[in-house]
Every structure is written in structure tokens, then in C-alpha cells.
Design a protein around this motif. Structure first.
Motif, PDB file in Angstrom:
ATOM      1  N   GLU A  50      33.679  14.655   7.769  1.00 56.01           N
ATOM      2  CA  GLU A  50      34.910  15.425   7.716  1.00 56.01           C
ATOM      3  C   GLU A  50      36.117  14.495   7.639  1.00 56.01           C
ATOM      4  OE1 GLU A  50      34.970  18.340  10.794  1.00 56.01           O
ATOM      5  OE2 GLU A  50      32.881  18.861  10.536  1.00 56.01           O
ATOM      6  N   ASP A  51      37.198  14.925   8.282  1.00 58.50           N
ATOM      7  CA  ASP A  51      38.418  14.126   8.252  1.00 58.50           C
ATOM      8  C   ASP A  51      38.252  12.905   9.141  1.00 58.50           C
ATOM      9  OD1 ASP A  51      39.407  16.139   6.731  1.00 58.50           O
ATOM     10  OD2 ASP A  51      40.536  17.073   8.371  1.00 58.50           O
ATOM     11  N   TYR A  52      38.911  11.843   8.781  1.00 60.35           N
ATOM     12  CA  TYR A  52      38.960  10.713   9.705  1.00 60.35           C
ATOM     13  C   TYR A  52      40.247   9.939   9.498  1.00 60.35           C
ATOM     14  CZ  TYR A  52      37.121   7.481   6.058  1.00 60.35           C
ATOM     15  OH  TYR A  52      36.919   6.720   4.949  1.00 60.35           O
ATOM     16  N   GLY A  53      40.424   8.922  10.369  1.00 58.38           N
ATOM     17  CA  GLY A  53      41.725   8.254  10.406  1.00 58.38           C
ATOM     18  C   GLY A  53      42.593   8.983  11.419  1.00 58.38           C
ATOM     19  N   TRP A  54      43.793   9.369  11.000  1.00 56.80           N
ATOM     20  CA  TRP A  54      44.654  10.202  11.858  1.00 56.80           C
ATOM     21  C   TRP A  54      44.123  11.630  11.844  1.00 56.80           C
ATOM     22  CZ3 TRP A  54      48.578   7.645  14.250  1.00 56.80           C
ATOM     23  CH2 TRP A  54      49.106   6.502  13.654  1.00 56.80           C
ATOM     24  N   ILE A  55      43.980  12.225  12.999  1.00 57.54           N
ATOM     25  CA  ILE A  55      43.591  13.634  13.078  1.00 57.54           C
ATOM     26  C   ILE A  55      44.766  14.390  13.700  1.00 57.54           C
ATOM     27  CG2 ILE A  55      41.925  15.288  13.989  1.00 57.54           C
ATOM     28  CD1 ILE A  55      40.663  13.239  12.079  1.00 57.54           C
ATOM     29  N   PRO A  56      45.479  15.182  12.895  1.00 58.34           N
ATOM     30  CA  PRO A  56      46.652  15.878  13.434  1.00 58.34           C
ATOM     31  C   PRO A  56      46.261  16.922  14.478  1.00 58.34           C
ATOM     32  CG  PRO A  56      46.538  16.033  11.033  1.00 58.34           C
ATOM     33  CD  PRO A  56      45.245  15.474  11.488  1.00 58.34           C
ATOM     34  N   THR A  57      47.088  17.056  15.488  1.00 55.26           N
ATOM     35  CA  THR A  57      46.946  18.118  16.492  1.00 55.26           C
ATOM     36  C   THR A  57      48.259  18.906  16.484  1.00 55.26           C
ATOM     37  OG1 THR A  57      47.810  16.653  18.202  1.00 55.26           O
ATOM     38  CG2 THR A  57      45.407  16.699  17.920  1.00 55.26           C
ATOM     39  N   PRO A  58      48.328  20.038  17.174  1.00 55.95           N
ATOM     40  CA  PRO A  58      49.562  20.838  17.109  1.00 55.95           C
ATOM     41  C   PRO A  58      50.812  20.061  17.527  1.00 55.95           C
ATOM     42  CG  PRO A  58      47.790  22.122  18.064  1.00 55.95           C
ATOM     43  CD  PRO A  58      47.263  20.724  17.915  1.00 55.95           C
ATOM     44  N   ASP A  59      50.656  19.110  18.472  1.00 54.41           N
ATOM     45  CA  ASP A  59      51.853  18.409  18.941  1.00 54.41           C
ATOM     46  C   ASP A  59      51.763  16.891  18.783  1.00 54.41           C
ATOM     47  OD1 ASP A  59      49.972  17.931  20.850  1.00 54.41           O
ATOM     48  OD2 ASP A  59      50.878  19.195  22.388  1.00 54.41           O
ATOM     49  N   GLY A  60      50.845  16.409  17.956  1.00 53.99           N
ATOM     50  CA  GLY A  60      50.744  14.955  17.798  1.00 53.99           C
ATOM     51  C   GLY A  60      49.537  14.554  16.992  1.00 53.99           C
ATOM     52  N   THR A  61      48.756  13.618  17.550  1.00 62.11           N
ATOM     53  CA  THR A  61      47.614  13.099  16.803  1.00 62.11           C
ATOM     54  C   THR A  61      46.563  12.557  17.758  1.00 62.11           C
ATOM     55  OG1 THR A  61      46.995  11.571  15.005  1.00 62.11           O
ATOM     56  CG2 THR A  61      48.539  10.742  16.617  1.00 62.11           C
ATOM     57  N   VAL A  62      45.332  12.559  17.306  1.00 62.25           N
ATOM     58  CA  VAL A  62      44.285  11.744  17.916  1.00 62.25           C
ATOM     59  C   VAL A  62      43.701  10.901  16.776  1.00 62.25           C
ATOM     60  CG1 VAL A  62      43.736  13.362  19.794  1.00 62.25           C
ATOM     61  CG2 VAL A  62      42.543  13.573  17.598  1.00 62.25           C
ATOM     62  N   LEU A  63      42.883   9.912  17.109  1.00 63.99           N
ATOM     63  CA  LEU A  63      42.334   9.046  16.069  1.00 63.99           C
ATOM     64  C   LEU A  63      40.827   9.222  15.942  1.00 63.99           C
ATOM     65  CD1 LEU A  63      44.047   5.560  16.492  1.00 63.99           C
ATOM     66  CD2 LEU A  63      44.868   7.561  15.258  1.00 63.99           C
ATOM     67  N   TYR A  64      40.384   9.156  14.695  1.00 63.24           N
ATOM     68  CA  TYR A  64      38.954   9.096  14.393  1.00 63.24           C
ATOM     69  C   TYR A  64      38.778   7.951  13.396  1.00 63.24           C
ATOM     70  CZ  TYR A  64      34.216  10.899  14.011  1.00 63.24           C
ATOM     71  OH  TYR A  64      32.851  11.043  14.083  1.00 63.24           O
ATOM     72  N   PRO A  65      38.792   6.703  13.857  1.00 68.10           N
ATOM     73  CA  PRO A  65      38.784   5.574  12.911  1.00 68.10           C
ATOM     74  C   PRO A  65      37.435   5.328  12.234  1.00 68.10           C
ATOM     75  CG  PRO A  65      39.630   4.920  15.081  1.00 68.10           C
ATOM     76  CD  PRO A  65      38.984   6.251  15.242  1.00 68.10           C
ATOM     77  N   GLN A  66      36.322   5.757  12.844  1.00 70.65           N
ATOM     78  CA  GLN A  66      34.999   5.458  12.285  1.00 70.65           C
ATOM     79  C   GLN A  66      34.797   6.156  10.937  1.00 70.65           C
ATOM     80  OE1 GLN A  66      31.196   7.196  13.923  1.00 70.65           O
ATOM     81  NE2 GLN A  66      30.913   5.099  14.650  1.00 70.65           N
ATOM     82  N   PRO A  67      34.265   5.525   9.919  1.00 65.76           N
ATOM     83  CA  PRO A  67      33.838   4.123   9.933  1.00 65.76           C
ATOM     84  C   PRO A  67      34.926   3.126   9.497  1.00 65.76           C
ATOM     85  CG  PRO A  67      33.057   5.187   7.943  1.00 65.76           C
ATOM     86  CD  PRO A  67      33.786   6.258   8.735  1.00 65.76           C
ATOM     87  N   ASP A  68      35.753   3.485   8.541  1.00 62.88           N
ATOM     88  CA  ASP A  68      36.720   2.509   8.037  1.00 62.88           C
ATOM     89  C   ASP A  68      38.120   3.108   7.962  1.00 62.88           C
ATOM     90  OD1 ASP A  68      36.239   4.266   6.003  1.00 62.88           O
ATOM     91  OD2 ASP A  68      36.013   2.758   4.432  1.00 62.88           O
ATOM     92  N   GLY A  69      38.419   3.997   8.924  1.00 61.29           N
ATOM     93  CA  GLY A  69      39.723   4.654   8.923  1.00 61.29           C
ATOM     94  C   GLY A  69      40.810   3.887   9.645  1.00 61.29           C
ATOM     95  N   ALA A  70      40.449   2.804  10.357  1.00 63.51           N
ATOM     96  CA  ALA A  70      41.463   2.084  11.137  1.00 63.51           C
ATOM     97  C   ALA A  70      42.563   1.545  10.237  1.00 63.51           C
ATOM     98  CB  ALA A  70      40.816   0.950  11.930  1.00 63.51           C
ATOM     99  N   LYS A  71      42.215   1.187   9.023  1.00 65.13           N
ATOM    100  CA  LYS A  71      43.219   0.608   8.137  1.00 65.13           C
ATOM    101  C   LYS A  71      44.294   1.618   7.733  1.00 65.13           C
ATOM    102  CE  LYS A  71      40.240  -0.271   4.544  1.00 65.13           C
ATOM    103  NZ  LYS A  71      39.048   0.561   4.807  1.00 65.13           N
ATOM    104  N   MET A  72      44.028   2.905   7.952  1.00 61.72           N
ATOM    105  CA  MET A  72      45.066   3.910   7.707  1.00 61.72           C
ATOM    106  C   MET A  72      46.067   3.928   8.856  1.00 61.72           C
ATOM    107  SD  MET A  72      42.752   7.109   6.477  1.00 61.72           S
ATOM    108  CE  MET A  72      41.014   6.765   6.313  1.00 61.72           C
ATOM    109  N   ILE A  73      45.711   3.254   9.960  1.00 54.86           N
ATOM    110  CA  ILE A  73      46.504   3.339  11.185  1.00 54.86           C
ATOM    111  C   ILE A  73      47.229   2.023  11.478  1.00 54.86           C
ATOM    112  CG2 ILE A  73      46.329   3.743  13.679  1.00 54.86           C
ATOM    113  CD1 ILE A  73      43.632   5.365  12.620  1.00 54.86           C
ATOM    114  N   PHE A  74      46.502   0.931  11.331  1.00 55.34           N
ATOM    115  CA  PHE A  74      47.138  -0.376  11.557  1.00 55.34           C
ATOM    116  C   PHE A  74      46.389  -1.424  10.740  1.00 55.34           C
ATOM    117  CE2 PHE A  74      43.828   0.242  14.652  1.00 55.34           C
ATOM    118  CZ  PHE A  74      43.237  -1.005  14.825  1.00 55.34           C
TER     119      PHE A  74
END
Ligand SMILES: [Zn+2]
Length: 385
Positions: A50-74
Motif C-alpha cells: 500500500e502507501d508508504y513514506g509519509w502516511i497522512p493522518t487527520p492532524d499530521g503524519t506517521v511514517l512507513y519508511p519500509q522498504p525504501d521510503g525514507a528517502k521521501m522523508i530525509f
């Protein structure tokens, strides 16, 4: 670089930096990268995870970096074998909280109600296991075995409804410590994600669990909780060297998840393994052998029940007492390090006092599923398609 500006270009996923003067061989150097990411605009879809990297929530975000989503974040080297200590500095608007792996080391109030939060990962962390969440959270503190600090991070309105299952973490820790030895980090907790994401993630010391996992029936809630907690030993503390070693991480997590569940009102472990055995040739055909995934089938069933089955076969082969010794040796020998499939086979052989390479190799790499020790009546369904 080392305090002076350097030329930098992006080449696909890679950032190529050319210092003004050549770096002295063998000397440490510092690179500071300024990087902008938009959490609201980046969602990557994969049919397995499914989705990974930044996972939007109603008031912010949580992260799902696995497997190679970290580069979308830092900016990072997101190879799974690489890990580093991480310090997080996060500035949030008024009313929002930031949380990350490890320990809160500073909270500074800024003008306008903004807050700067600083977290220290305490132990090195692989980028795929980084967590950084922003939202309206309540921090719920409790204590696990030997005084281990437990900190759940929960959206304010989900604190009460998720409390009964979150309260089981201390028991889960005790059960897994009995199997695998001391919990490998300085703290643990659940980050309840206000998201409809279908999968949880073992982000180090703070597992991301979608809210639905903690609002359903007890058996499936505990399976998810024990799965992510088991990963703290196998997957987080003992990391993987390559993605082909993922079976070691997911197979172990599924193995302990099912063992625990059997003892706590869930499905029988042996019956589940018999079912997985019947499908194993089909899964080999569709998803590759346990230790031979390809990118599109990496997170398919072969890496979960299909890989728990390899561990089950090993336990049948060497007996429960020896298998427990192998598992203890595995998490203690490779604690805080990355390991590969060969390391597990070698350590199992050494611990069992017999060469298990010839037994495990066809299980891990073969095109056909081997016979299951002690279960001559188990059969493999023919491959369709
Ligand atoms: Zn898992």
C-alpha cells in the motif's frame, strides 16, 4: 561538506557531492544536506504494501519508511544493512506533538506556541525503521519487565478505546523474553496510527500500529502486537543485510506471532503450518523461494507464513530444545548488527552440532518444497498456472 559549500547533483536516487578539495583518505567527514519534503504531496503505492513514506493522518503524519521510503522523508543511505544513530529536531505548530524513535531529550517552547522537540534514537537505526509522527497525541507511560519504560503514543480520542489491548504489552514482552532473551532496546511502545493503512510496521522502539488493529477482536489484535514486538529482536536489533534476507525478519515475527496466538486463544500453530505447507510449491512458483524474493513479490505470503514454515521445519528437524538454543544464539550473537541468510544457517549448524546447510538450502532456495520432518502425511498441493 566539513563546513564549506560543495557541489551536489541528484542522479536518480543518489545524491552525488563533490567537495572543493579532495578528502583525506580514511578521515571522517561531515556532510550537511538541506532537504525539503512535502508530507501532503508524496504517497507511493505498491500493490503489496500500500502507501508508504509519509502516511497522512487527520492532524499530521506517521511514517512507513519500509522498504525504501525514507528517502521521501530525509536524505539517507536507505540500504537495509546500514544503520546510524539519529537525532531528530522537529518544530511543530501550536497544539501538535512530535514523537520519534528513542527518547525525548528536549522540548523547547518557541514564539507563537510552536514547540521544538528533540529525540535521540539511543541505538543506531536503519532508515526503513525510522519513526517520526506529528499530531494531537497523548503519551501513555507504563512499565514492562525489569522496569522497562513503555510509552504508547495515541491520538487523543483513541486513548480509551485502545487501552485494553495496549495494556497487554508488558505480558507480550515477558512472553518474548522467555523465548528470545532480554528485550534489546531501552524502551518500547505502540504508536497508534489514525489511518486506514492495512499494515503495521516495526519502527524501532515505537511500532506503528493502525488503529483498526487495536479496535477489533483480541486474537487478531494480539497477533499484530506480538508480531511487531518480535521484530524488535528480529528485524530491528538483528537487522537484515539485504532484502533477500527479509524471510529472517518476517518469518521469525510470524513464527512467534502464531506461537503466542496458539497459547492465547488463536488458531493452532501446527495446523497453520500444515496449511502453509500445502501452498508452499504454489508460493515458490508465484513469489519465489523464501530467500529468493524479487522486488514485486518481496512482501508476499512466502516471506510470512512461507518463511515461518522454514523455521517450523528446522524445529521439527532439531527438536524444540535445540531450536530454542539456536534462536537465543541468533538474537544475542547478531544483536545490533545486520545478518544474512548464510549467517543463520551457519549459526544453526554450530549450535545444533550438525551441518544443517544441506537441510535448509532446499527449503530456502529450492524450486520444490522438501518433505516435512516428522510429518510424512503432509502433502503439497499441485501448482496451478
Ligand atoms: Zn512484519
Amino acid at each position: 561538506m566539513n563546513g564549506t559549500t560543495a557541489a551536489a547533483v541528484r542522479e536518480g536516487d543518489e545524491l552525488v557531492i563533490t567537495p572543493r578539495t579532495p578528502l583525506p583518505r580514511g578521515k571522517a567527514f561531515t556532510v550537511k544536506v538541506t532537504y525539503t519534503a512535502d508530507p501532503t504531496g508524496i504517497r507511493h503505492r505498491d500493490d503489496a504494501i500500500e502507501d508508504y513514506g509519509w502516511i497522512p493522518t487527520p492532524d499530521g503524519t506517521v511514517l512507513y519508511p519500509q522498504p525504501d521510503g525514507a528517502k521521501m522523508i530525509f536524505p539517507s543511505n536507505d540500504h537495509p544493512s546500514r544503520r546510524a544513530p539519529v537525532t531528530f529536531h522537529v518544530t511543530t505548530p501550536a497544539g501538535l506533538t512530535a514523537v520519534a524513535n528513542g527518547r525525548l531529550t528536549d522540548r523547547a517552547e518557541l514564539p507563537g506556541g510552536r514547540v521544538k522537540w528533540t529525540y535521540d534514537s539511543e541505538q543506531p537505526v536503519a532508515t526503513q525503521l525510522v519513526q517520526l509522527a506529528i499530531g494531537r497525541f497523548t503519551s501513555v507511560e507504563s512499565t514492562g519487565p525489569h522496569g522497562l519504560p513503555i510509552r504508547d503514543v495515541v491520538p487523543d480520542d483513541l486513548v480509551a478505546p485502545t487501552a485494553p489491548y495496549r495494556a497487554l504489552t508488558a505480558e507480550h514482552l515477558a512472553w518474548l523474553e522467555d523465548r528470545l532473551g532480554p528485550y534489546p532496546f531501552d524502551r518500547y511502545g505502540l504508536l497508534v496510527g489514525d489511518t486506514d493503512l492495512g499494515v503495521a510496521l516495526e519502527t524501532q522502539t515505537l511500532s506503528l500500529v493502525p488503529k483498526a488493529d487495536l479496535l477489533g477482536d483480541r486474537v487478531s489484535a494480539e497477533r499484530n502486537q506480538v508480531h511487531e514486538l518480535a521484530h524488535q529482536w528480529t528485524g530491528d536489533s538483528v537487522g537484515i543485510s539485504t532484502w533477500s534476507d527479509l524471510w529472517l525478519s518476517e518469518g521469525h515475527a510470524r513464527f512467534y506471532e502464531r506461537l503466542y496466538s496458539e497459547e492465547h486463544g488463536g488458531a493452532g500453530f501446527e495446523e497453520a503450518m500444515r496449511t502453509a505447507y500445502a501452498s508452499h510449491d504454489q508460493w515458490r512458483h508465484d513469489y519465489g523461494a523464501p530467500a529468493e524474493p524479487t522486488e514485486p513479490n518481496l512482501f508476499k505470503r512466502m516471506r510470512y507464513d512461507g518463511s515461518a514454515l522454514v523455521l517450523y521445519a528446522l524445529r521439527e528437524k532439531v527438536g524444540d530444545a535445540t531450536f530454542r538454543k539456536i534462536e537465543r544464539a541468533w538474537v544475542s550473537t547478531y544483536r545490533g548488527r545486520s545478518a544474512r541468510t548464510r549467517d543463520y544457517v551457519d549459526l544453526a549448524s554450530k549450535t545444533a552440532g550438525q551441518d544443517l546447510g544441506g537441510f535448509l538450502h532446499p527449503w530456502l532456495y529450492g524450486a520444490k518444497t522438501p518433505a516435512m520432518p516428522n510429518h510424512p502425511d503432509w502433502t503439497v498441493d499441485p501448482v496451478q498456472g
